[in-house]
Design a protein around this motif. Structure first.
Motif, PDB file in Angstrom:
ATOM      1  N   ASN A  42       0.843  -1.182   0.000  1.00  0.00           N
ATOM      2  CA  ASN A  42       0.000   0.000   0.000  1.00  0.00           C
ATOM      3  C   ASN A  42       0.889   1.246   0.000  1.00  0.00           C
ATOM      4  O   ASN A  42       1.432   1.628   1.039  1.00  0.00           O
ATOM      5  CB  ASN A  42      -0.927  -0.013   1.216  1.00  0.00           C
ATOM      6  CG  ASN A  42      -1.834   1.189   1.276  1.00  0.00           C
ATOM      7  OD1 ASN A  42      -1.877   2.008   0.363  1.00  0.00           O
ATOM      8  ND2 ASN A  42      -2.566   1.303   2.368  1.00  0.00           N
ATOM      9  N   ALA A  43       1.016   1.872  -1.160  1.00  0.00           N
ATOM     10  CA  ALA A  43       1.837   3.080  -1.271  1.00  0.00           C
ATOM     11  C   ALA A  43       1.163   4.276  -0.617  1.00  0.00           C
ATOM     12  O   ALA A  43       1.826   5.257  -0.287  1.00  0.00           O
ATOM     13  CB  ALA A  43       2.122   3.377  -2.746  1.00  0.00           C
ATOM     14  N   ALA A  44      -0.146   4.214  -0.406  1.00  0.00           N
ATOM     15  CA  ALA A  44      -0.898   5.325   0.186  1.00  0.00           C
ATOM     16  C   ALA A  44      -1.172   5.081   1.672  1.00  0.00           C
ATOM     17  O   ALA A  44      -2.107   5.642   2.232  1.00  0.00           O
ATOM     18  CB  ALA A  44      -2.205   5.519  -0.577  1.00  0.00           C
ATOM     19  N   SER A  45      -0.363   4.282   2.314  1.00  0.00           N
ATOM     20  CA  SER A  45      -0.534   3.953   3.722  1.00  0.00           C
ATOM     21  C   SER A  45      -0.472   5.193   4.604  1.00  0.00           C
ATOM     22  O   SER A  45       0.262   6.137   4.314  1.00  0.00           O
ATOM     23  CB  SER A  45       0.581   2.987   4.142  1.00  0.00           C
ATOM     24  OG  SER A  45       0.596   2.801   5.534  1.00  0.00           O
ATOM     25  N   ALA A  46      -1.196   5.157   5.700  1.00  0.00           N
ATOM     26  CA  ALA A  46      -1.129   6.239   6.691  1.00  0.00           C
ATOM     27  C   ALA A  46       0.226   6.256   7.399  1.00  0.00           C
ATOM     28  O   ALA A  46       0.587   7.245   8.019  1.00  0.00           O
ATOM     29  CB  ALA A  46      -2.245   6.069   7.716  1.00  0.00           C
ATOM     30  N   TYR A  47       0.977   5.152   7.294  1.00  0.00           N
ATOM     31  CA  TYR A  47       2.276   5.039   7.960  1.00  0.00           C
ATOM     32  C   TYR A  47       3.384   4.889   6.934  1.00  0.00           C
ATOM     33  O   TYR A  47       4.084   3.888   6.896  1.00  0.00           O
ATOM     34  CB  TYR A  47       2.275   3.868   8.935  1.00  0.00           C
ATOM     35  CG  TYR A  47       1.208   4.019   9.983  1.00  0.00           C
ATOM     36  CD1 TYR A  47       1.335   4.974  10.977  1.00  0.00           C
ATOM     37  CD2 TYR A  47       0.064   3.241   9.949  1.00  0.00           C
ATOM     38  CE1 TYR A  47       0.351   5.142  11.935  1.00  0.00           C
ATOM     39  CE2 TYR A  47      -0.916   3.394  10.903  1.00  0.00           C
ATOM     40  CZ  TYR A  47      -0.771   4.347  11.887  1.00  0.00           C
ATOM     41  OH  TYR A  47      -1.752   4.501  12.833  1.00  0.00           O
TER      42      TYR A  47
END
Length: 169
Positions: free
Chosen positions: A89-94
């Motif tokens: 997930n490149a759009a992760s919150a972390y």
């Protein structure tokens, strides 16, 4: 390939089409064939197909109750067992994140016996926003495995879909 303009354009095209892109390691990185996480040692080891150690990362951060296997959603524990990395997930919150295939059938059965949900959003991931490459203090995840942002970037380059991950006590 990850991190290049071509990868970004391909990912965006697939996302706009409504499908998840395949997660493959970068062409310029030696692919990891296996990941071993040792919770008590706070250590992650990447292995090549021939068994060589590619990289050892220490200082892992876990959930607030790190001892013992994950029993159910919200218990603050990190799973133990044999899983695979099933997507990135490149759009992760972390920063970036790599999803671990938890729960398996035995995890679901264990949680069901307790009348609970096993959960399932278990990732290897970087640090919270605004921490840069520093570590947030303590064990702060909900059961995930947190690394520094530079470490998760390294994993992102070397780990693809289907990479086995063993998480041991």
């Amino acid at each position: 390939m990850r991190g290049t303009k071509a990868r970004w354009l391909t990912t965006m095209a697939v996302l706009l089409a409504g499908a998840a892109p395949p997660f493959v390691c970068a062409q310029d990185a030696e692919p990891a064939d296996r990941i071993l996480v040792e919770k008590a040692a706070r250590r992650l080891t990447l292995f090549a197909a021939d068994g060589r150690i590619l990289r050892v990362m220490t200082g892992l951060q876990l959930g607030p109750n790190p001892v013992g296997p994950k029993r159910f959603e919200g218990d603050g524990r990190t799973p133990e067992g044999h899983y695979v990395i099933d997507h990135g997930n490149a759009a992760s919150a972390y920063h970036l994140s790599l999803h671990i295939s938890y729960p398996d059938s035995s995890d679901r059965a264990r949680a069901a016996a307790l009348g609970r949900s096993p959960g399932g959003a278990i990732f290897l991931h970087g640090q919270p926003p605004d921490w840069g490459d520093r570590r947030a203090p303590g064990d702060w995840t909900e059961g995930c495995i947190a690394l520094t942002n530079s470490e998760i970037e390294e994993l992102w380059q070397s780990v693809g879909d289907g990479t086995p991950i063993d998480i041991v006590p």
